[in-house]
Structure formats: structure tokens, C-alpha cells
Motif scaffolding. Sequence first.
Motif, PDB file in Angstrom:
ATOM      1  N   ILE A   1      -3.766   3.037  -2.447  1.00  0.00           N
ATOM      2  CA  ILE A   1      -4.743   1.956  -2.592  1.00  0.00           C
ATOM      3  C   ILE A   1      -5.092   1.836  -4.074  1.00  0.00           C
ATOM      4  O   ILE A   1      -5.506   2.815  -4.701  1.00  0.00           O
ATOM      5  CB  ILE A   1      -6.018   2.225  -1.761  1.00  0.00           C
ATOM      6  N   ASN A   2      -4.929   0.623  -4.650  1.00  0.00           N
ATOM      7  CA  ASN A   2      -5.203   0.457  -6.083  1.00  0.00           C
ATOM      8  C   ASN A   2      -6.677   0.226  -6.348  1.00  0.00           C
ATOM      9  O   ASN A   2      -7.513   0.227  -5.423  1.00  0.00           O
ATOM     10  CB  ASN A   2      -4.335  -0.659  -6.674  1.00  0.00           C
ATOM     11  N   ALA A   3      -6.990   0.007  -7.614  1.00  0.00           N
ATOM     12  CA  ALA A   3      -8.394  -0.144  -8.023  1.00  0.00           C
ATOM     13  C   ALA A   3      -9.063  -1.345  -7.387  1.00  0.00           C
ATOM     14  O   ALA A   3     -10.302  -1.380  -7.243  1.00  0.00           O
ATOM     15  CB  ALA A   3      -8.474  -0.242  -9.550  1.00  0.00           C
ATOM     16  N   ASN A   4      -8.280  -2.332  -7.003  1.00  0.00           N
ATOM     17  CA  ASN A   4      -8.834  -3.533  -6.363  1.00  0.00           C
ATOM     18  C   ASN A   4      -8.943  -3.403  -4.851  1.00  0.00           C
ATOM     19  O   ASN A   4      -9.289  -4.370  -4.165  1.00  0.00           O
ATOM     20  CB  ASN A   4      -7.971  -4.751  -6.705  1.00  0.00           C
ATOM     21  N   GLY A   5      -8.620  -2.195  -4.350  1.00  0.00           N
ATOM     22  CA  GLY A   5      -8.717  -1.983  -2.913  1.00  0.00           C
ATOM     23  C   GLY A   5      -7.522  -2.489  -2.140  1.00  0.00           C
ATOM     24  O   GLY A   5      -7.566  -2.547  -0.907  1.00  0.00           O
ATOM     25  N   ARG A   6      -6.473  -2.865  -2.830  1.00  0.00           N
ATOM     26  CA  ARG A   6      -5.279  -3.379  -2.158  1.00  0.00           C
ATOM     27  C   ARG A   6      -4.245  -2.278  -1.980  1.00  0.00           C
ATOM     28  O   ARG A   6      -4.107  -1.392  -2.823  1.00  0.00           O
ATOM     29  CB  ARG A   6      -4.665  -4.532  -2.958  1.00  0.00           C
ATOM     30  N   ARG A   7      -3.529  -2.375  -0.879  1.00  0.00           N
ATOM     31  CA  ARG A   7      -2.480  -1.386  -0.589  1.00  0.00           C
ATOM     32  C   ARG A   7      -1.236  -1.690  -1.426  1.00  0.00           C
ATOM     33  O   ARG A   7      -0.760  -2.822  -1.462  1.00  0.00           O
ATOM     34  CB  ARG A   7      -2.140  -1.384   0.895  1.00  0.00           C
ATOM     35  N   VAL A   8      -0.711  -0.663  -2.065  1.00  0.00           N
ATOM     36  CA  VAL A   8       0.491  -0.781  -2.891  1.00  0.00           C
ATOM     37  C   VAL A   8       1.577   0.089  -2.259  1.00  0.00           C
ATOM     38  O   VAL A   8       1.343   1.269  -1.965  1.00  0.00           O
ATOM     39  CB  VAL A   8       0.222  -0.324  -4.340  1.00  0.00           C
ATOM     40  N   TRP A   9       2.745  -0.504  -2.053  1.00  0.00           N
ATOM     41  CA  TRP A   9       3.841   0.219  -1.411  1.00  0.00           C
ATOM     42  C   TRP A   9       4.738   0.859  -2.466  1.00  0.00           C
ATOM     43  O   TRP A   9       4.928   0.307  -3.548  1.00  0.00           O
ATOM     44  CB  TRP A   9       4.662  -0.725  -0.531  1.00  0.00           C
ATOM     45  N   HIS A  10       5.309   2.012  -2.126  1.00  0.00           N
ATOM     46  CA  HIS A  10       6.136   2.757  -3.072  1.00  0.00           C
ATOM     47  C   HIS A  10       7.497   3.077  -2.466  1.00  0.00           C
ATOM     48  O   HIS A  10       7.605   3.383  -1.272  1.00  0.00           O
ATOM     49  CB  HIS A  10       5.439   4.056  -3.486  1.00  0.00           C
ATOM     50  N   SER A  11       8.511   3.034  -3.315  1.00  0.00           N
ATOM     51  CA  SER A  11       9.868   3.339  -2.894  1.00  0.00           C
ATOM     52  C   SER A  11      10.019   4.840  -2.632  1.00  0.00           C
ATOM     53  O   SER A  11       9.363   5.660  -3.297  1.00  0.00           O
ATOM     54  CB  SER A  11      10.845   2.911  -3.992  1.00  0.00           C
ATOM     55  N   PRO A  12      10.886   5.234  -1.682  1.00  0.00           N
ATOM     56  CA  PRO A  12      11.143   6.668  -1.464  1.00  0.00           C
ATOM     57  C   PRO A  12      11.601   7.377  -2.740  1.00  0.00           C
ATOM     58  O   PRO A  12      11.338   8.575  -2.908  1.00  0.00           O
ATOM     59  CB  PRO A  12      12.251   6.665  -0.400  1.00  0.00           C
ATOM     60  N   ASP A  13      12.270   6.635  -3.643  1.00  0.00           N
ATOM     61  CA  ASP A  13      12.739   7.251  -4.895  1.00  0.00           C
ATOM     62  C   ASP A  13      11.588   7.671  -5.791  1.00  0.00           C
ATOM     63  O   ASP A  13      11.753   8.540  -6.653  1.00  0.00           O
ATOM     64  CB  ASP A  13      13.640   6.276  -5.648  1.00  0.00           C
ATOM     65  N   ASP A  14      10.414   7.037  -5.606  1.00  0.00           N
ATOM     66  CA  ASP A  14       9.263   7.321  -6.467  1.00  0.00           C
ATOM     67  C   ASP A  14       8.336   8.360  -5.875  1.00  0.00           C
ATOM     68  O   ASP A  14       7.292   8.675  -6.458  1.00  0.00           O
ATOM     69  CB  ASP A  14       8.469   6.031  -6.723  1.00  0.00           C
ATOM     70  N   VAL A  15       8.691   8.878  -4.711  1.00  0.00           N
ATOM     71  CA  VAL A  15       7.791   9.772  -3.971  1.00  0.00           C
ATOM     72  C   VAL A  15       8.415  11.158  -3.857  1.00  0.00           C
ATOM     73  O   VAL A  15       9.604  11.299  -3.556  1.00  0.00           O
ATOM     74  CB  VAL A  15       7.497   9.202  -2.565  1.00  0.00           C
ATOM     75  N   LYS A  16       7.586  12.168  -4.087  1.00  0.00           N
ATOM     76  CA  LYS A  16       8.020  13.553  -3.915  1.00  0.00           C
ATOM     77  C   LYS A  16       7.420  14.078  -2.623  1.00  0.00           C
ATOM     78  O   LYS A  16       6.205  14.092  -2.448  1.00  0.00           O
ATOM     79  CB  LYS A  16       7.570  14.419  -5.090  1.00  0.00           C
ATOM     80  N   ARG A  17       8.282  14.477  -1.691  1.00  0.00           N
ATOM     81  CA  ARG A  17       7.834  14.985  -0.382  1.00  0.00           C
ATOM     82  C   ARG A  17       7.799  16.499  -0.390  1.00  0.00           C
ATOM     83  O   ARG A  17       8.721  17.161  -0.849  1.00  0.00           O
ATOM     84  CB  ARG A  17       8.772  14.512   0.734  1.00  0.00           C
ATOM     85  N   THR A  18       6.696  17.071   0.095  1.00  0.00           N
ATOM     86  CA  THR A  18       6.571  18.514   0.272  1.00  0.00           C
ATOM     87  C   THR A  18       6.008  18.770   1.668  1.00  0.00           C
ATOM     88  O   THR A  18       5.630  17.833   2.390  1.00  0.00           O
ATOM     89  CB  THR A  18       5.617  19.123  -0.778  1.00  0.00           C
ATOM     90  N   ASP A  19       5.932  20.042   2.034  1.00  0.00           N
ATOM     91  CA  ASP A  19       5.359  20.380   3.339  1.00  0.00           C
ATOM     92  C   ASP A  19       3.896  19.960   3.412  1.00  0.00           C
ATOM     93  O   ASP A  19       3.368  19.687   4.491  1.00  0.00           O
ATOM     94  CB  ASP A  19       5.478  21.890   3.593  1.00  0.00           C
ATOM     95  N   ALA A  20       3.253  19.882   2.252  1.00  0.00           N
ATOM     96  CA  ALA A  20       1.828  19.539   2.228  1.00  0.00           C
ATOM     97  C   ALA A  20       1.587  18.033   2.270  1.00  0.00           C
ATOM     98  O   ALA A  20       0.462  17.589   2.507  1.00  0.00           O
ATOM     99  CB  ALA A  20       1.175  20.123   0.968  1.00  0.00           C
ATOM    100  N   GLY A  21       2.624  17.249   2.033  1.00  0.00           N
ATOM    101  CA  GLY A  21       2.439  15.793   2.047  1.00  0.00           C
ATOM    102  C   GLY A  21       3.371  15.109   1.073  1.00  0.00           C
ATOM    103  O   GLY A  21       4.534  15.494   0.939  1.00  0.00           O
ATOM    104  N   ALA A  22       2.833  14.111   0.353  1.00  0.00           N
ATOM    105  CA  ALA A  22       3.653  13.327  -0.577  1.00  0.00           C
ATOM    106  C   ALA A  22       2.815  12.947  -1.789  1.00  0.00           C
ATOM    107  O   ALA A  22       1.612  12.680  -1.670  1.00  0.00           O
ATOM    108  CB  ALA A  22       4.187  12.080   0.106  1.00  0.00           C
TER     109      ALA A  22
END
Length: 857
Positions: free
Chosen positions: A586-607
Motif C-alpha cells: 500500500i503506497n502513501a496515497n493508500g492505493r494498492r501497488v502490485w509487484h512482479s515476482p522478480d522484485d520480491v524475495k520469498r522466505t519462510d517468514a513471508g516476502a
Amino acid sequence: MSRYNASEVEPKWQKAWDEAGVFQARTDVSRPKYYVLEMFPYPSGRIHIGHTRNYTMGDVIARYKLSCGYNVLHPMGFDAFGMPAENAAIEHKLHPGKWTYDNIATMREQMKPMGFSIDWSREFATCDPEYYAQQQALFIDMLDAGLIYRKAAVVNWDPVDMTVLANEQVIDGKGWRSGEPVERRELTQWFFAISDMAEELLEAIDGLEAWPEKVRLMQRNWIGKSQGLQFRFETVGAPEGHGELEVYTTRPDTLLGASFAAISPDHPLAKALESDPEIAEFNAECRRIGTSEEALEKAEKRGLKTAVTVKHPLDPSWELPVYIANFVLMDYGTGAIFGCPAHDQRDLDFARKYGLPVLDVYRESPDAPDVANEAYVPQKTQSVWYSRGLSGEKEMTGDEAVAEAVALAEAKGIGEGVTKYRLRDWGISRQRYWGCPIPIIHCDSCGLVPEDKANLPVRLPEDVSFDRPGNPLERHDTWRKTKCPKCGGDALRETDTMDTFVDSSWYFARFTAPKADTPTVAEDAAYWMNVDQYIGGVEHAILHLLYSRFFARAMQRTGHLPEKAIEPFDALFTQGMVTHETYSTINANGRRVWHSPDDVKRTDAGATLSDGSAVEIGPSIKMSKSKKNVVDPEDIIDLYGADTARWFVMSDSPPERDVEWTASGAEAAWRHLQRVWRIAAEIAESDADDAAPGDEANDLIRATHRAIRDVTGDIEGFAFNKAVARLYEFTNAIAKLKAGAPGASGARRFAMKTMAQLMAPMVPHLAEEVWKTMGGEGLVVTAPWPEAEEKYLTVDTVTLPIQINGKRRGQMDVPATADKPAIEALALADPVVVKALDGGEPRKLIVVPGRIVNVVV
């Protein structure tokens, strides 16, 4: 032993296939043909793994059939006209053609490294002038055959984009691009007379036995055959010329439950009443709702009572009020209904809203709800008591009562029984630039004149501007102004272009002769048609398939397809989607921003993102560019190779269901393919032996023939995930037999060579490399498909586990034909059991033939 390097191997074999012309299809009447086709893509940008799954399915079938000796046609093209390109031109200030062809080039370059067995020499885009020239020729032929006409019709009109929108492009009553409320406007449009073929299209569905039943049902429902009564109300207080109001109903057995009549805002009577400002405004407001049934169903049900009433046809002293209602469609039935609130929920809601009576025509029964709150709608085959039946109170089925109502109306001369269809004629006129020009010229002297075929294609002009809304063809005078082909006088071109559904409704036929200067070539169409296997998404189960079925008939009637092609697709398969998790913040304006899987690091604790900020992990849904949960096949090819992507999308889930793409799943697929290569390389390096096969070698030979039988059956049955599972088992069977066992070398080489053939449809590059390593002749793609020998499929013995007091202590081999007493005798003689009994008798001996032996001591 070298590691399998996909980045080196895959391009090598793709080049070998190209140089050998393996996938170039040529008409050859001496060979049996097989035509496999996937629904071609729209060139909106880059493809993702979801597309890859669809094309891999077709490729598995194409490669398998090629190995079975068929002459295979497996083409690819692009469904390239449409509003997205025009919108991109407006947004990026470039020509729609450039945007389209750039995207096509990108998608082609993404597809080729996947190793698909596509005959690229037949590629075309529907925006190619060579393609739409023949589409224009078809239009002219269909016009001559009476399959096309022009009339005024109510359409969805986007007041911002200034174009007609298909029902699918109206979302919540608003234009899909402009976001503004659409209007219902009457325009003169070109139509295909598809409704003339309604009964033929409906009856032929029963013969489409290789289509999914859900698709056949959707087609039946869309055609929507119904039988009922068309009758006439006598009007009171209506303007001159409107002395009767004609109504069609499928439930005339409820006529005595009528409490109102309703007409569409587009009905001639409603328009005749627009001298009343309130009615004019109400009608205008209704026209700002989309014309689709779905849009009207979602809208609040509203009506406006008029000063007109109608006399009930069975009792002239009984008058019903006439409402204009926003839920009545002008293009279905007659544009007028009678309301029976007790037995139709929509009518009941309307009656409660406007204080109208609710008259029950059925005697109360235990299963009937209180019609004051819920409408009671019995099935027509259900027997009920009619308390207000047309011939008095009695028990009968709805079908019997409908027949009685029709007979009574016909006897009284107030109506007649008729058959109607929900299917409406197909309006194809679109007020936009990026589409196939309609080859018609408007001449003041000659009227509507088809363009001379010698002048085709009527090309789209290149020098157009999108600096203001509307169709640029309307204001392009040098293109629009022309000469009449008939009289030679000044005339104007038709500026509407064709609905893009037209482009995709005959492309399957064009692939049989894509370079011809006629829509088809008789010899090629006769050989290649029909499409033996068609593959695509279920979202196209209604319109695209129905329009294609219509076009095949139209092309047959105009001499462009043989009679056998009247149903163009012999078999249809609708594949599931590839899904992926979604990631958002959620950005500063309260809007949802989507992210590519390439930009996300997944761990057992989350992302998290690269800056460490937490990411919300959403559900796994269909890959979507807007949600950015797409996986680019190029990334997978760079990391693992194309075969890994192909293997993964064929495994894990039945092809008709969705499959979730995961990084761990892709890695597991890659590890398995590496294992296959290691086993193949180890076998190739091992010494040959001349020993006769021992028991272990014979076991592998039998396993090889079982794999041939099972994988063949799975591919034929579109059970690709099962075929993959069998090949996992077969890999284990090969690995189990070690070098040095009697006859192991020959059995292992035979098994691994067969493995290359069985894997080739799924992972063709690895298969070629294994085939070569095993000494296979030529290319595995052209090698004959292996055949299982029956003598190796007969199981002589079965292995049964032996349990002592419920715990496994050993196993024994028994004849496959052994019955229970024979197995008991063999079990009591087995050394493990003899030792456990220690001279005593078992307390209980449980034998399940073919499954297990359990001895209780």
C-alpha cells in the motif's frame, strides 16, 4: 560426465529441425493428415507461462502425431486488429500498425526458443492486407448469398470513444476504456444472418462428441431454443397505429396470473409516447444502460407506468396497466412481456415495488413457497394443480398446460404457437480505424455497392490521426471519397470496420493455404480440413466457437470450404490456466501497488522487497499483467531451459485444470531432467555385454513396454500429467537396474532409447540429445513412435508383501492367476512365515489376492 547444458543444446536442435524442414506442412494426399491448432493470441505484448502451457499442449499432440506417421499441420498466427492497438496509438502517439507488428515480433521471438513444432512459413496476422483482402472477398460472397444485410439496431454507444461497444466491453454500464456510461443508440449496422442457422447450429451440437459437455451446454443455452405462444393484447389509450401489443411467452399456462404488461424503452409504442417529457427522459435514462442481458440483470429494476392499458385476451373486461421497464430487451421476443408476479421472481420484485397484485394460478402444495415473498416456478414437466387454469381447475403438467394455452389462443384467433431462439443476428459494424474495412461503397445513384474484387484489398490508409475522438476514417476525405464500381460516379466508402470476431472466425481455414489469392484453395482445404484437435480457453466457448461454426457453414455455401468442414473443429480441448501468487503493498496515497515476482524475495517468514519492506502475499490467481504476477518464459529459459518450463506445465495438474507456477516446482522439474541426462550419460559410457537378460533385465524390458503402452494412452487421452508421472516411474525403473547384471547393458540402452521417444513430445531438446547419445538414427522427432509388444505386458507373477501380526516382514512372488487357497498354501510354506509360526498353527491367515498376506501368530 558432462552436465546437461540447455543453453547450448536447445538452440542446436532447433536449428537442426529448421534445416531439415521437419515442421513444414505440405499437402500430400498419399499420407494421413493431422491438423492441430491452438487459439491464436492477441499481440498485446509479451507472452507468459500461461500462454506457454496452451501451446505446449498442442505441441505435445503435434509431435506425437508426427511420430505416428501423420502429415501434421501445426500453424501459428496473430489476432491482430482491435481497440487495444488503437488505444495504444492514442496513448503513445504512434500508429496502431507499428504497435501491433512490434508486439508480434516480440512474441514470435519469445515462442521460438520454446521449441514448438510450428510451421512458421504459414504465419500471418489478421491485420496483414493479404489476409483481410480475402476476408473482404468473403464478405462480398456472403452478401451475394443473402447471409449479410444492413438494418437499424440498438447498440452500446460510448459517447467518449464515439464507437459501438460489444456487450463484453461494457462493464457495470460503462465503457471498458473510457469509463463513461454507455448509451443505447439506434444506428444502421451490418449484420451476419446467423439466426437463420439457429436450428442447424443447435442440432449439430449433438454430433460434437469430442467437445467438452460444458461447452456444448453453453452453446445450446446461447442459441436458446424455446417454444411458446405469441399473442396480441388489444390496447386502450395508445397512439394511433398501436392498437395491438404483441407478446411472446414460454409460459402461457400462467396467463390468468397476469397483473401488468411491460415494454422495452426501445419499443415502437414507448417511442410513440415520448411526447410526454417524463417518458422521454425515462427512456433516455434507460438507454444509458448497456444492451446486454447481464447489464440489465444487474441494474435496478425500474418501470414507468403509462396511460395505456391492454385488455386481457381471455377476458376483455380485465385491463392491465402497461409499464415501460428497463429490463425488457427489444431484440428478444417482441420487446414486450406480460408480468406474472406469482411465478416469476423478477416480476414479483417489480410488482412489490409498484404495488401490483400477485395472482397465484396454482393450488397451494407442500413444496410451494408463499408467493407473497418468493415466486413459485414449477418445471414444465412437473404435474401441479391449476386453480386458475385456462380450462378450469385441474391437474396437469406445465407442458400439457402450455399446449392447451396455445390451442386455446389459436382457436380464438388471438395468437399462435411459435418457436424462437435467443440467438440474435451478429452485428459486425464498428466505428473505429484498426479493423478490416467493410468493402461497401455508398453511391447516390446505385445505393450500396460492393467493391470490385479486383480492387481488393480496400486498404486502411496509413496517414491517420488520433488527435480527437471518433473514427479517423470518417474524416479522411482522400480515402473515403471514391468512384462507384457500377456507374463510375462519385461515391463514399463505408467507414465502419468489422468486428474483430470476424477475423478469428475463419483463420483456421486460411491456414490451409495462407498465401493464396483466394480465401482458400479447394485442394488444400479438402485435404487439411477439419481441424482434428482445437485447443483454447473456455472463455471463448460461446461467441468465438459459435461464430466459427457459422462461418464454416457460410464458407461452405459460398464454395470456399468442402461440405465435410461444415463443423470445423472435430475435437476441442479447453485448458486450465497457470496461476501465481500476487504480491502487493500500500503506497502513501493508500492505493494498492502490485509487484512482479522478480522484485520480491520469498522466505519462510513471508516476502519483502529489495529495500526490506514487507509485501502482502495474495492468493494464487490467473497470471495477469495488471496484477504483475506473470512469469516470463525467457526468464525460465535463461535459468533452466525451455524443456523445464514445458515439463512443469505438463505435470502436477490435469491439463483441463489450473496449475500453480512455483519456483520450487520449476527447480524440481529441472532436477529431474538433469537426472535423466545423468542416467543416459552413464549408460552410454558403460561397457556393452552379450549376456542373455536375467530376471532384473527382463523386469526393465517389461517396464519399458508398459511405459510405451501407458504413455501412449495418456497422450491420446490428453492426460499429460499422468504421462509425466509414468515417465517418473520409468526413470526409477531404469535407475534401479545397475550395470553388471546379466543383460543389463542391452536392457538399459533399449529402455533409455525408448525414454527419449516417450519424452520427446514434452521435452524435445533433451530427448534429441538422449536419442543421439543412445545411438539413435536421425532425429527422434521423426523416428516412428514405439509400439508395446503384448508378450511383455502379460504379468506372470505378482509380488505380495507378507505381514506378521500387521508388520511387514518380507515378500513373496506368486503366479498372477493364483487363487486364494493357492496363495494361502504358498504363504504357509514361505520361510518367513515358517519361522514365525515355529511349528505352530496361525491364529488367523488373511489373504487379499493381488494385495497382501497377513499372518496372525
